[in-house]
Enzyme design. Structure first.
Site, PDB file in Angstrom:
ATOM      1  N   ASP A  77      -1.242  -6.901   7.844  1.00 31.22           N
ATOM      2  CA  ASP A  77      -0.913  -5.548   7.415  1.00 31.22           C
ATOM      3  C   ASP A  77      -1.614  -5.311   6.073  1.00 31.22           C
ATOM      4  OD1 ASP A  77       0.241  -3.207   6.446  1.00 31.22           O
ATOM      5  OD2 ASP A  77       2.251  -3.704   7.179  1.00 31.22           O
ATOM      6  N   HIS A  78      -2.566  -4.380   6.068  1.00 27.16           N
ATOM      7  CA  HIS A  78      -3.373  -4.159   4.866  1.00 27.16           C
ATOM      8  C   HIS A  78      -2.556  -3.550   3.731  1.00 27.16           C
ATOM      9  CE1 HIS A  78      -7.207  -4.538   3.046  1.00 27.16           C
ATOM     10  NE2 HIS A  78      -7.909  -4.397   4.160  1.00 27.16           N
ATOM     11  N   ARG A  79      -1.318  -3.131   4.000  1.00 27.54           N
ATOM     12  CA  ARG A  79      -0.469  -2.598   2.936  1.00 27.54           C
ATOM     13  C   ARG A  79       0.093  -3.704   2.058  1.00 27.54           C
ATOM     14  NH1 ARG A  79       3.701   0.701   6.601  1.00 27.54           N
ATOM     15  NH2 ARG A  79       3.628  -1.354   7.608  1.00 27.54           N
ATOM     16  N   CYS A 135      -1.367  -6.772   1.418  1.00 29.88           N
ATOM     17  CA  CYS A 135      -2.375  -7.537   0.685  1.00 29.88           C
ATOM     18  C   CYS A 135      -3.757  -7.013   1.018  1.00 29.88           C
ATOM     19  CB  CYS A 135      -2.284  -9.028   1.015  1.00 29.88           C
ATOM     20  SG  CYS A 135      -2.755  -9.433   2.706  1.00 29.88           S
TER      21      CYS A 135
END
Length: 458
Positions: free
Chosen positions: A428-430, A432
């Protein structure tokens, strides 16, 4: 005077909204004890027995085996208290009144736990029929003799059921089955029976209309998506429906990204062979990979987290509850190993084996399938090298492991045949950026290539 209490399908937890009746454990006229299992249902996550919070005589059942009911829909009614007008105060053998909390009016225990040891002992699970149900019944809803699915309690009205988004009332279960086989949504029909009851003729008419040749729509009107398509229609329900919902939600809510790397697993395979040759319980490859995962998560805790969009916060979780993909006859399920970070390779091996066997038997509980914080997906068992999996919502990452096969590899400056595996991390790019994700995956690859690296964190 007997009081007839209605027992509804309880909230099964973990967001489950419906269940299918698999097997009735009691019949109308049976005497049940408090917390005795009365029906076996299949949810999107597991097969569970549902205990009844009331003790008394079953007066009605709602739903045939195979019927799907929403949470809150009536399951059965129970006559609690005396049912024989000739002997006031007497209750049928095995019947007992439910505990009544202060301020309540006989609503039963109200605290129904499913699949967690609330069932009666084996001796109490046998069906017990009253020796005598003679005499005028003193209840407004008299006790009925044993029958397949007879109801002496008034059923909810059609309007009330529709407003409650419960099962649509039909003239018989066969009509419901016919609609289900033809992929017909009963909520789209207006019944011609009393109070809108759906009759067999209503369903057959709708089926004929759906199977009629489709005429070309006017040029200015675009056909609806999927309209007029023929072929086998398979309802998305049960495990497959729950998976579809979760995957759709993951794709909608999580901005995911994937990175991957090839690793030389020759030394890891040799280390495992040496462990198992030394005697004692065997250690599985999956357990070694799980042990590497937990060590990597200790170094990169951002990936053992979840996102709370309601508060716009990233919640880092203290324990690693490790999910792993297990293929069963009912589809792919993801059991969860609790506190994986505190387990040895031997303990992980045992727990993986136990949960896999329970999954294949179809007896996983909702607790076995929920609460995961990170997933290990060994898709190499399907003979594939790589994948970009969908994150198991609401987790933040998933490690994928491809098949381990001999490949040409440059080892110590020379070309050699080595055991190579492709590792992938979907995250999940949110929570890291690519640097953290790359650092996690690189550490995992280093441990696979040189297991001694792992010893530094043990």
């Amino acid at each position: 005077m007997a009081q007839v209490l209605e027992f509804k399908l309880p909230d099964l937890g973990e967001g489950l909204t419906e269940a299918e009746i698999v097997r009735w454990l009691v019949a109308v006229g049976d005497v049940v004890a408090i917390d005795q299992p009365v029906v076996e249902v299949e949810t999107a996550k597991a097969m569970v027995e549902v205990p009844c919070p009331y003790g008394g005589v079953v007066t009605a059942r709602f739903g045939e085996e195979g019927t799907e009911l929403p949470v809150g829909a009536p399951l059965l009614t129970v006559a609690v208290g005396p049912v024989d007008g000739a002997t006031p105060g007497a209750a049928p053998q095995g019947a007992s009144a439910p505990p009544t909390a202060a301020g309540s009016s006989g609503e039963g225990s109200g605290n129904v736990l499913v699949g967690y040891g609330t069932g009666a002992p084996a001796a109490r699970r046998r069906r017990v029929r009253p020796t005598s149900l003679t005499g005028p019944a003193t209840s407004a809803a008299p006790v009925a003799p044993a029958a397949p699915v007879a109801s002496t309690a008034p059923a909810p009205s059609v309007a009330a059921v529709r407003e409650a988004s419960g099962p649509v009332p039909v003239i018989s279960p066969l009509v419901r089955k016919l609609a289900r086989e033809k992929g017909l949504d009963l909520r789209s029909l207006q019944g011609s029976g009393p109070d809108g009851l759906i009759l067999r003729a209503d369903v057959e008419q709708a089926i004929r209309a759906a199977e009629a040749p489709v005429t070309a729509p006017p040029a200015a009107t675009a056909p609806a998506a999927g309209a007029g398509l023929t072929g086998e229609r398979i309802p998305l329900r049960g495990v497959r429906g729950a998976v579809a919902d979760k995957l759709s939600r993951s794709r909608t809510e999580i901005p995911d990204a994937t990175c991957w790397v090839d690793a030389d697993a020759t030394e890891l395979m040799a280390a495992r062979a040496a462990m198992n040759a030394a005697g004692g319980p065997k250690v599985s490859l999956l357990a070694l990979l799980a042990r590497i995962c937990t060590a990597a998560l200790a170094r990169h805790p951002e990936l053992n987290s979840t996102v709370d969009m309601a508060t716009r916060e990233i919640v880092r979780l203290p324990a690693v509850h490790l999910g792993f993909a297990a293929q069963t006859d009912r589809g792919l399920v993801v059991p969860v190993v609790r506190d994986a970070q505190a387990r040895s390779a031997e303990s992980l091996t045992d727990e993986f084996a136990r949960l896999t066997e329970v999954a294949r038997q179809g007896t996983l509980t909702p607790a076995d399938l929920t609460g995961g914080t990170f997933t290990l997906n060994n898709y190499g068992v399907f003979g594939v090298d790589g994948s970009t999996p969908i994150i198991n919502h609401p987790e933040a990452a998933m490690l994928g492991v491809g098949r381990i096969i001999p490949k040409p590899w440059v080892h110590q400056g020379e070309l050699a045949v080595r055991q190579v595996v492709q590792l992938s991390l979907t995250f999940d790019h949110r929570v890291c950026d690519g640097g953290t994700a790359g650092g996690f995956l690189r550490y995992v690859a280093d441990c696979v290539e040189q297991p001694v690296v792992l010893l530094r964190t043990l």
